[in-house]
Design a protein around this motif. Structure first.
Motif, PDB file in Angstrom:
ATOM      1  N   ASP A 160       8.985  51.851  -1.914  1.00 30.54           N
ATOM      2  CA  ASP A 160       7.961  52.262  -2.863  1.00 30.54           C
ATOM      3  C   ASP A 160       8.391  51.826  -4.258  1.00 30.54           C
ATOM      4  OD1 ASP A 160       6.434  53.557  -0.870  1.00 30.54           O
ATOM      5  OD2 ASP A 160       7.707  55.344  -1.027  1.00 30.54           O
ATOM      6  N   VAL A 161       7.462  51.265  -5.021  1.00 31.66           N
ATOM      7  CA  VAL A 161       7.812  50.800  -6.359  1.00 31.66           C
ATOM      8  C   VAL A 161       8.045  51.999  -7.270  1.00 31.66           C
ATOM      9  CG1 VAL A 161       6.497  48.671  -6.070  1.00 31.66           C
ATOM     10  CG2 VAL A 161       5.389  50.655  -7.084  1.00 31.66           C
ATOM     11  N   ALA A 162       8.731  51.761  -8.372  1.00 30.01           N
ATOM     12  CA  ALA A 162       9.039  52.825  -9.316  1.00 30.01           C
ATOM     13  C   ALA A 162       7.766  53.341  -9.969  1.00 30.01           C
ATOM     14  CB  ALA A 162      10.016  52.312 -10.376  1.00 30.01           C
ATOM     15  N   GLU A 163       7.822  54.568 -10.428  1.00 24.16           N
ATOM     16  CA  GLU A 163       6.657  55.174 -11.066  1.00 24.16           C
ATOM     17  C   GLU A 163       6.265  54.382 -12.311  1.00 24.16           C
ATOM     18  OE1 GLU A 163       5.231  59.528 -12.856  1.00 24.16           O
ATOM     19  OE2 GLU A 163       7.224  59.259 -11.945  1.00 24.16           O
ATOM     20  N   GLY A 164       4.986  54.078 -12.422  1.00 26.96           N
ATOM     21  CA  GLY A 164       4.502  53.295 -13.551  1.00 26.96           C
ATOM     22  C   GLY A 164       4.498  51.803 -13.301  1.00 26.96           C
ATOM     23  N   ALA A 165       5.159  51.338 -12.244  1.00 29.10           N
ATOM     24  CA  ALA A 165       5.191  49.912 -11.917  1.00 29.10           C
ATOM     25  C   ALA A 165       4.138  49.603 -10.856  1.00 29.10           C
ATOM     26  CB  ALA A 165       6.577  49.509 -11.425  1.00 29.10           C
ATOM     27  N   GLU A 166       3.854  48.316 -10.668  1.00 35.97           N
ATOM     28  CA  GLU A 166       2.866  47.867  -9.686  1.00 35.97           C
ATOM     29  C   GLU A 166       3.456  46.761  -8.826  1.00 35.97           C
ATOM     30  OE1 GLU A 166      -0.482  46.565 -11.913  1.00 35.97           O
ATOM     31  OE2 GLU A 166      -1.263  48.587 -12.268  1.00 35.97           O
TER      32      GLU A 166
END
Length: 582
Positions: free
Chosen positions: A400-406
């Protein structure tokens, strides 16, 4: 020699990474991660090079050791592609005009690798068909310019070697494989004239008899043309933006077949509705179509456009063959729940039914053993990430990507055919710490107050159709599986029960039924005109009997044939009226 380990490229809003292959993908030590936001990335066709753009420059590096091949100062680049032999890098940026340059700047550049020399700068306003298309040996390159095709030879873009003059060529597709080069062109209809697709073999592009095949059709605003790997046939999906009958939100679609031997056909589909996906098998002998109103059908056809196997109905809108062609995945992504059906194509046996909710991307690993599913932006901007699977349904890795990233894109490193041999298919789930996500059987919703009571008889909104083998048997009839035969008998018994339960409006005056054999065995009336009418009616009834036998054997009838069967009762009444006349 053991096969190489595939790489997985990951394009995120916070950088570009290269991971070293399944079952678990770890950071590739030879590649230095680019921490700038990535816009687009791609591999070369043979997988030896990778290129990406990050809003500052375009970089091309070797996958083997991570060494830089070329760097281009092109901050506005949005798309890039390699030529088949890696001699040319094509870059494209959106077309813009300024006060200093009212004509705009050339936004399509062709660069020589690895020297970095600009070979040619061209104008390409539309993003559709933005990239020129080469043959595999790069001897011929094709580009659409002002509704005509320009052919270049040996990467010499300063002189046009040949042109295809045709009225408003809207789209084209170049065949895969080696020479001779073949090209399929699409010309939309106008002023009541039909649209058409034609096949040509380069350099014979004009004159009588130049076309290898020609197929014309109405109801086409756009088409999608797909060559098989052997360049022997093309599948054309014709679409309209609006369904004038109002039956479908997606418009209307038809599927057409064109062979380089001149054979053409309309692929007859057994269910009305949209065509969601069409996929060629890597063996170039079969293709799979996913079609029909939900729950959609999926059917495999041969080169004669005859149905080979019907997968029944289900929540699906996509089909993916493994690189070796031995496994087929039917999936329902987008607005569906991400259920995947993994099938052994040779035995037509289901292997697993994993589920990947919210997935927007699917891709086979070149080894034919692993797949990746991903939730990417801008399609979905929440829960972005990817999963590595084994085709038996086991989840081998989840990221899962980091929070705020896409997550923008994920891509497997491609390899030439034959690098990864076909392996025997396993039906037991591969070991995994994350387990598997087999799709649970769906059950009807019951309110909490009624859950302690016995379940009422189930009534389904849609009648589900089971898979059935449609291969022609030794007796000339299409053989059905035991399950299909059992279900067919149930349907026939159900219809017979409905007919028996239906009340007769005039039981006293209803005439006795007359069979075809009885009507033919009856003696002549003595009136030649009446005998002629009776003979014609008997002929039509015999034809209806043959159509009913074909329908019972599993053959899909055309619309006019079904209408003939529906007229049987009317013909019998006419025949009986003639025979009872004095």
């Amino acid at each position: 020699m053991a096969p190489p380990i595939p790489l997985l490229a990951v394009c995120e809003s916070d950088g570009t990474s290269l991971l070293c292959g399944p079952p678990r993908c770890e950071q590739y030590s030879s590649f230095q991660r680019d921490s700038r936001p990535s816009r687009y990335l791609t591999f070369s066709k043979d997988g030896t090079l990778i290129g990406w753009c990050n809003g500052h420059s375009v970089s091309v590096v070797k996958c083997a050791d991570g060494s830089v091949v070329s760097t281009f100062d092109l901050p506005k680049t949005a798309l890039l592609e390699f030529s088949p032999l890696n001699n040319i890098l094509v870059t494209w940026q959106p077309y813009t005009k300024t006060q200093d340059s009212p004509q705009g700047d050339a936004n399509l550049q062709l660069w020589e690798l690895p020297s970095g020399r600009l070979v040619k700068a061209l104008y390409q306003k539309k993003v559709d068909s933005w990239c020129p298309r080469w043959t595999e040996d790069e001897k011929v390159c094709v580009r659409s310019v002002n509704n005509e095709l320009h052919f270049f030879e040996n990467n010499d873009f300063n002189s046009i070697a040949n042109k295809l003059h045709m009225q408003k060529v809207s789209d084209f597709a170049v065949s895969s494989g080696a020479q001779p080069c073949k090209v399929a062109i699409y010309v939309p209809g106008s002023k009541g004239a039909p649209s058409f697709v034609r096949l040509y073999q380069y350099p014979v592009l004009g004159g009588p008899g130049a076309a290898l095949a020609n197929k014309s059709f109405f109801k086409a605003d756009k088409v999608m043309m797909q060559w098989n790997q052997k360049a022997s046939a093309v599948l054309v999906t014709a679409s309209t933006e609006v369904d004038k009958s109002g039956a479908s939100y997606y418009g209307e679609q038809t599927l057409h077949y064109l062979g380089v031997n001149g054979e053409t056909a309309l692929v007859q589909l057994a269910k009305n509705g949209p065509i969601y996906d069409v996929a060629w098998s890597p063996n170039s002998l079969e293709f799979c179509v996913v079609y029909g109103f939900m729950p959609a059908k999926a059917t495999v056809f041969n080169l004669k456009c005859e149905a080979v196997f019907d997968f029944g109905t289900g929540p699906r809108n996509a089909a993916y063959y493994s690189p070796q062609g031995h496994i087929l995945v039917l999936a329902g992504f987008g607005n569906l729940r991400g259920k995947m059906e993994v099938w052994d194509v040779k035995k037509y046996k289901q292997v697993s039914t994993p589920q990947a909710p919210d997935a927007t991307f699917f891709s086979w690993c070149p080894d034919g053993e692993h797949i990746v599913t991903a939730t990417c932006a801008p399609r979905l901007r929440v829960s972005n990430g990817y999963k590595i699977w084994h085709y038996t349904g086991s989840v081998l890795q989840k990221h899962d990507v980091a929070e705020g990233a896409e997550l923008r894109d994920v891509r497997w490193q491609p390899f030439p055919d034959g690098i990864f041999p076909e392996r025997p298919i396993r039906h037991q789930a591969a070991p995994s710490e994350l387990g598997s996500t087999q799709a649970a059987p769906t059950q009807a919703y019951r309110p909490p107050a009624l859950r302690h009571l016995p379940a009422a008889p189930s009534s389904k909104l849609h009648e589900e159709e089971p898979p059935q083998n449609l291969r022609t048997g030794p007796g000339g009839e299409k053989s059905l599986s035991k399950t299909a035969l059992k279900n067919q008998r149930k349907r026939e018994a159900k219809k017979a029960a409905k007919l028996e339960a239906k009340p007769d409006p005039e039981p006293q005056s209803a005439p006795a039924p007359v069979s075809h054999s009885q009507s033919e065995a009856s003696s002549g009336s003595g009136d030649p005109e009446m005998d002629k009418k009776i003979k014609n009616l008997n002929k039509k009834l015999r034809a209806i009997e043959e159509l009913k036998e074909q329908q019972a054997s599993g053959k899909v009838l055309q619309k006019n044939q079904v209408e003939k069967i529906q007229k049987e009762e009317q013909l019998l009444k006419e025949l009986q009226a003639l025979q009872v006349k004095p």
